[in-house]
Write a protein that holds these residues in place. Structure first.
Motif, PDB file in Angstrom:
ATOM      1  N   ALA A 284       0.853  -1.190   0.000  1.00  0.00           N
ATOM      2  CA  ALA A 284       0.000   0.000   0.000  1.00  0.00           C
ATOM      3  C   ALA A 284       0.881   1.228   0.000  1.00  0.00           C
ATOM      4  CB  ALA A 284      -0.921   0.008   1.231  1.00  0.00           C
ATOM      5  N   SER A 285       0.350   2.295  -0.589  1.00  0.00           N
ATOM      6  CA  SER A 285       1.077   3.554  -0.597  1.00  0.00           C
ATOM      7  C   SER A 285       1.011   4.203   0.783  1.00  0.00           C
ATOM      8  CB  SER A 285       0.500   4.494  -1.661  1.00  0.00           C
ATOM      9  OG  SER A 285      -0.856   4.790  -1.357  1.00  0.00           O
ATOM     10  N   GLY A 286       1.650   5.365   0.921  1.00  0.00           N
ATOM     11  CA  GLY A 286       1.695   6.014   2.228  1.00  0.00           C
ATOM     12  C   GLY A 286       0.327   6.351   2.777  1.00  0.00           C
ATOM     13  N   SER A 287      -0.548   6.900   1.915  1.00  0.00           N
ATOM     14  CA  SER A 287      -1.884   7.258   2.392  1.00  0.00           C
ATOM     15  C   SER A 287      -2.745   6.027   2.616  1.00  0.00           C
ATOM     16  CB  SER A 287      -2.549   8.199   1.386  1.00  0.00           C
ATOM     17  OG  SER A 287      -2.635   7.582   0.104  1.00  0.00           O
ATOM     18  N   ASN A 288      -2.640   5.041   1.727  1.00  0.00           N
ATOM     19  CA  ASN A 288      -3.442   3.826   1.876  1.00  0.00           C
ATOM     20  C   ASN A 288      -2.963   2.956   3.029  1.00  0.00           C
ATOM     21  OD1 ASN A 288      -5.180   4.399  -0.252  1.00  0.00           O
ATOM     22  ND2 ASN A 288      -3.849   3.429  -1.759  1.00  0.00           N
ATOM     23  N   ARG A 289      -1.694   3.082   3.402  1.00  0.00           N
ATOM     24  CA  ARG A 289      -1.178   2.250   4.485  1.00  0.00           C
ATOM     25  C   ARG A 289      -1.837   2.592   5.817  1.00  0.00           C
ATOM     26  NH1 ARG A 289       3.076  -1.132   4.519  1.00  0.00           N
ATOM     27  NH2 ARG A 289       4.110  -1.603   6.497  1.00  0.00           N
ATOM     28  N   ARG A 290      -2.314   3.849   5.957  1.00  0.00           N
ATOM     29  CA  ARG A 290      -2.990   4.235   7.204  1.00  0.00           C
ATOM     30  C   ARG A 290      -4.336   3.536   7.360  1.00  0.00           C
ATOM     31  NH1 ARG A 290      -0.875   9.371   5.652  1.00  0.00           N
ATOM     32  NH2 ARG A 290      -2.874   9.948   4.725  1.00  0.00           N
ATOM     33  N   ILE A 291      -4.845   2.976   6.272  1.00  0.00           N
ATOM     34  CA  ILE A 291      -6.105   2.231   6.388  1.00  0.00           C
ATOM     35  C   ILE A 291      -5.927   1.025   7.297  1.00  0.00           C
ATOM     36  CG2 ILE A 291      -7.816   0.913   5.080  1.00  0.00           C
ATOM     37  CD1 ILE A 291      -7.245   2.662   2.685  1.00  0.00           C
ATOM     38  N   PHE A 292      -4.758   0.387   7.271  1.00  0.00           N
ATOM     39  CA  PHE A 292      -4.530  -0.838   8.029  1.00  0.00           C
ATOM     40  C   PHE A 292      -4.022  -0.565   9.447  1.00  0.00           C
ATOM     41  CE2 PHE A 292      -4.029  -1.808   3.551  1.00  0.00           C
ATOM     42  CZ  PHE A 292      -4.738  -2.988   3.401  1.00  0.00           C
ATOM     43  N   LEU A 293      -3.296   0.513   9.657  1.00  0.00           N
ATOM     44  CA  LEU A 293      -2.557   0.658  10.906  1.00  0.00           C
ATOM     45  C   LEU A 293      -2.991   1.844  11.744  1.00  0.00           C
ATOM     46  CD1 LEU A 293       0.987   0.023   9.358  1.00  0.00           C
ATOM     47  CD2 LEU A 293      -0.553  -1.670  10.355  1.00  0.00           C
ATOM     48  N   ASP A 294      -3.114   2.982  11.142  1.00  0.00           N
ATOM     49  CA  ASP A 294      -3.193   4.233  11.895  1.00  0.00           C
ATOM     50  C   ASP A 294      -4.650   4.643  12.141  1.00  0.00           C
ATOM     51  OD1 ASP A 294      -2.490   6.452  13.207  1.00  0.00           O
ATOM     52  OD2 ASP A 294      -1.764   7.588  11.469  1.00  0.00           O
ATOM     53  N   TYR A 295      -5.338   3.933  13.010  1.00  0.00           N
ATOM     54  CA  TYR A 295      -6.689   4.332  13.409  1.00  0.00           C
ATOM     55  C   TYR A 295      -6.995   3.717  14.780  1.00  0.00           C
ATOM     56  CZ  TYR A 295      -8.265  -0.334  11.869  1.00  0.00           C
ATOM     57  OH  TYR A 295      -8.442  -1.689  11.721  1.00  0.00           O
ATOM     58  N   GLU A 296      -7.985   4.220  15.429  1.00  0.00           N
ATOM     59  CA  GLU A 296      -8.329   3.767  16.778  1.00  0.00           C
ATOM     60  C   GLU A 296      -8.937   2.372  16.714  1.00  0.00           C
ATOM     61  OE1 GLU A 296     -10.976   5.254  20.639  1.00  0.00           O
ATOM     62  OE2 GLU A 296     -10.908   6.410  18.760  1.00  0.00           O
ATOM     63  N   GLY A 297      -8.422   1.474  17.563  1.00  0.00           N
ATOM     64  CA  GLY A 297      -8.909   0.105  17.592  1.00  0.00           C
ATOM     65  C   GLY A 297      -8.391  -0.721  16.438  1.00  0.00           C
ATOM     66  N   ALA A 298      -7.192  -0.418  15.934  1.00  0.00           N
ATOM     67  CA  ALA A 298      -6.644  -1.140  14.789  1.00  0.00           C
ATOM     68  C   ALA A 298      -6.349  -2.589  15.169  1.00  0.00           C
ATOM     69  CB  ALA A 298      -5.371  -0.450  14.299  1.00  0.00           C
ATOM     70  N   ILE A 299      -6.661  -3.500  14.254  1.00  0.00           N
ATOM     71  CA  ILE A 299      -6.385  -4.922  14.477  1.00  0.00           C
ATOM     72  C   ILE A 299      -4.890  -5.192  14.406  1.00  0.00           C
ATOM     73  CG2 ILE A 299      -6.875  -7.252  13.653  1.00  0.00           C
ATOM     74  CD1 ILE A 299      -9.262  -5.767  14.890  1.00  0.00           C
ATOM     75  N   ILE A 300      -4.217  -4.512  13.473  1.00  0.00           N
ATOM     76  CA  ILE A 300      -2.761  -4.673  13.319  1.00  0.00           C
ATOM     77  C   ILE A 300      -2.100  -3.469  13.970  1.00  0.00           C
ATOM     78  CG2 ILE A 300      -0.878  -4.975  11.676  1.00  0.00           C
ATOM     79  CD1 ILE A 300      -2.951  -5.967   9.662  1.00  0.00           C
ATOM     80  N   PRO A 301      -1.404  -3.640  15.075  1.00  0.00           N
ATOM     81  CA  PRO A 301      -0.783  -2.484  15.734  1.00  0.00           C
ATOM     82  C   PRO A 301       0.353  -1.910  14.887  1.00  0.00           C
ATOM     83  CG  PRO A 301      -0.107  -4.514  16.795  1.00  0.00           C
ATOM     84  CD  PRO A 301      -1.152  -4.905  15.790  1.00  0.00           C
ATOM     85  N   LYS A 302       0.528  -0.622  14.985  1.00  0.00           N
ATOM     86  CA  LYS A 302       1.610   0.030  14.252  1.00  0.00           C
ATOM     87  C   LYS A 302       2.954  -0.377  14.860  1.00  0.00           C
ATOM     88  CE  LYS A 302       2.970   4.562  12.520  1.00  0.00           C
ATOM     89  NZ  LYS A 302       2.662   6.023  12.555  1.00  0.00           N
ATOM     90  N   GLY A 303       3.902  -0.772  13.998  1.00  0.00           N
ATOM     91  CA  GLY A 303       5.191  -1.262  14.459  1.00  0.00           C
ATOM     92  C   GLY A 303       5.201  -2.740  14.763  1.00  0.00           C
ATOM     93  N   ASP A 304       4.186  -3.492  14.337  1.00  0.00           N
ATOM     94  CA  ASP A 304       4.138  -4.937  14.557  1.00  0.00           C
ATOM     95  C   ASP A 304       5.338  -5.592  13.875  1.00  0.00           C
ATOM     96  OD1 ASP A 304       3.514  -7.649  14.735  1.00  0.00           O
ATOM     97  OD2 ASP A 304       1.366  -7.260  14.656  1.00  0.00           O
TER      98      ASP A 304
END
Length: 622
Positions: A284-304
């Protein structure tokens, strides 16, 4: 990749930068410190750890989980040499914090071992496998594919992964241009797969074994988020140019929001499977990558630590593209080349590479400009006087030059003093400079009143000057011969000045010898030359008059009968429209057409008179 037989894995050795099979150093292979083990025919051995041999598979598996083996594997991958078990123990003891010194809990034993290996690797300084830029060898291109060699002629290439856990599930996601594809796949057989295969051999209809990889979950969908044939998402366009108000822009914004919600809802549904995954691959690109990681209650934690990116180019996110990427990551590439063929292949590759750039030569040390010595007030005054004097000569200011020389001539060294080099003048004396510039008045003053020496030699670096066309009385100097001021004169008038001075003052200098003057010029010679010019002009005038008289006689003696017999040319009708030229049509014949013989004769006389006047003017100039 996870199903390779143990016999093959034990024979694999990592190839170095240019696919050469590494050989074990004799000193290490024959080291007396290594503990002897059972014979090779009845035992298993580790190709990485020196002297490690095992009686059964369980002992070998325990060795593979030990810090000693893990340290040797990582040190070999970095280009270092493996160590024996005793040497490894000494390295561990030398650490400031031992493996068991950081914590006493048994639950933290794995992390303690990892810390020990990491600390050892950080402390050990290993030379890079890639040669330095100054060496002749060239480094191989960096790729995600790693090749191993199995004697005698088998090569295996795999995508290397750091560490292997107990799980064998991978999650793979791709998103680009509004397209999304995701799956959860099992990449390793379960532990009971071999037993099930053995049980099914007793039955009449054997059960089909499970495949090496199995897709457990998969999903693809698409949303309208980008403009057709223009690329870029609507959000990027809004950030760059501001929010557009078109209907298409509204649809694309809605598509981006819907795509983001659909992906996050899918991750929530697959949360249990994702938690069990060993690796999570995201493209995913930089903006699309936030769909998976950078939001409240994310399933995949940032820095996994399980997050990975695809180490090769990918195409549009589809189910088939994910399947292709899975094969690239898990399927083993096999080739069968002998060692001689590998060497030939490497030599051909090295020959195709551009030659290494030569060592950059050290930049030359900048030459320090020697500061010019500061002039004293007397030197500055002298410089100013010379520059003023030369400026007067260049501009022909004779009166100012006379006054200046009467006041400063003695201080400057006399009339024959050499012009200083720092003035950037090419000539040696003022007489040479004035002669070359064609300053007649200044040249007369220098020769007659100041009595400048005309025999001083001109510097040899000055080229021979080209004389004008009327230099019949001059003797041009040849290149390389001795030249004086007279040789620099470019006009007859300047040369006559030298000849007059030679005639008026023959005793002053060696005019005809060292002065290069061909002959003197006295007043009597100039008067005779003027008389000759007058006689020549008079003779020309007389010839013109005689010619005109003869023409008049020829016209007066013309027969009147012939004039009557000769028909007059009919006048050509002139155009009534358009511009008219004075004197009729162009050309000498057409200009007198239609005139009487008397008028034509008169016009002819006027033409000849004008031609004669032009010749007289040319003679007078000479």
């Amino acid at each position: 990749m996870f199903s390779l037989p143990p016999e093959l894995l034990q024979s694999l050795t990592l190839r170095n930068a240019f696919s050469q099979v590494p050989e074990l150093p004799p000193s290490r292979a024959e080291s007396p410190q290594l503990a002897p083990g059972p014979t090779a025919a009845s035992s298993r051995a580790c190709n990485i750890c020196l002297g490690a041999s095992f009686l059964d598979v369980d002992e070998q598996r325990v060795h593979y989980r030990s810090d000693w083996h893990r340290y040797n594997v990582k040190i070999r991958l970095k280009g270092g040499e493996a160590v024996s078990e005793a040497e490894f123990a000494k390295l561990v003891d030398a650490l400031e914090d031992s493996i068991s010194g950081s914590a006493s809990s048994s639950d933290e034993s794995d992390s303690e071992q990892s810390d020990a290996v990491r600390d050892l690797l950080q402390k050990t300084k290993i030379a890079s496998r890639s040669p330095s830029p100054s060496s002749e060898a060239l480094s191989a291109p960096q790729t995600a594919l790693t090749w191993f060699h199995s004697p005698p002629a088998t090569q295996i290439g795999v995508e290397m992964q750091k560490g292997v856990g107990e799980g064998r599930k991978w999650a793979m996601f791709m998103v680009a241009g509004g397209h999304f594809a995701g799956l959860v796949v099992r990449v390793g057989k379960p532990e009971d797969a071999e037993e099930e295969v053995e049980d099914t051999t007793r039955r009449k209809k054997p059960k089909k074994p499970k495949p090496d990889t199995e897709v457990l979950l998969h999903k693809t969908f698409h949303r309208y988020t980008t403009r057709r044939k223009q690329g870029g998402s609507q959000s990027m366009n809004d950030n760059a140019k501001g929010n557009a108000k078109s209907a298409g822009a509204q649809l694309r914004r809605y598509g981006e929001q819907a795509l983001r919600e659909d992906i996050r809802n899918l991750l929530t549904d697959w949360a249990e499977e994702i938690d069990q995954c060993e690796r999570i691959w995201i493209r995913a690109s930089g903006s699309n990558r936030r769909i998976f990681l950078d939001y409240e209650g994310a399933i995949i934690p940032k820095g996994d630590e399980r997050l990975r990116t695809f180490p090769f180019p990918t195409r549009r996110p589809t189910q088939s593209e994910l399947t292709r990427c899975l094969a690239e990551l898990t399927r083993v590439k096999v080739s069968h080349l002998t060692e001689d063929a590998l060497r030939a292949q490497d030599e051909a590759y090295l020959a195709s590479l551009p030659k290494p750039k030569p060592k950059p030569t050290p930049a030359p040390q900048p030459v320090l400009k020697v500061a010019e010595p500061k002039l004293s007030k007397e030197e500055e005054l002298l410089h100013d006087k010379w520059f003023r004097l030369l400026e007067m000569v260049h501009k022909g200011r004779l009166d100012a030059l006379k006054a200046f020389w009467e006041r400063e001539g003695t201080n400057l060294g006399g009339i024959d003093a050499s012009i200083p080099e720092w003035t950037d003048e090419r000539y040696r004396t003022l007489l040479q400079l004035a002669t070359q510039l064609g300053q007649e008045d200044i040249t007369v003053w220098l020769l007659e009143e100041a009595r400048a020496d005309p025999t001083i030699e001109v510097p040899s670096s000055i080229a021979v000057e080209k004389l004008d066309e009327d230099a019949a009385d001059a003797v041009p100097a040849q290149a390389g011969s001795r030249r004086v001021a007279f040789d620099l004169a470019r006009s007859r008038a300047v040369r006559d000045i030298f000849r007059r001075s030679a005639g008026a003052h023959p005793e002053w200098w060696d005019w005809l010898g060292a002065g290069h003057i061909p002959s003197i010029l006295s007043k009597e010679m100039e008067e005779n030359r003027e008389e000759k010019k007058k006689v020549r002009r008079k003779g020309l005038k007389d010839k013109v008059r005689e010619r005109e008289a003869k023409e008049k006689e020829r016209e007066s003696t013309a027969s009147p009968v012939e004039e009557v017999v000769q028909p007059k040319p009919a006048p050509q009708p002139e155009p009534r429209t358009g511009p008219r030229k004075l004197g009729g049509s162009s050309g000498a014949t057409e200009g007198v057409a239609g005139l009487t013989p008397e008028m034509r004769a008169k016009i002819e006389r006027e033409r000849r008179a004008r031609a004669a006047e032009a010749r007289m003017k040319a003679l007078s100039r000479r």
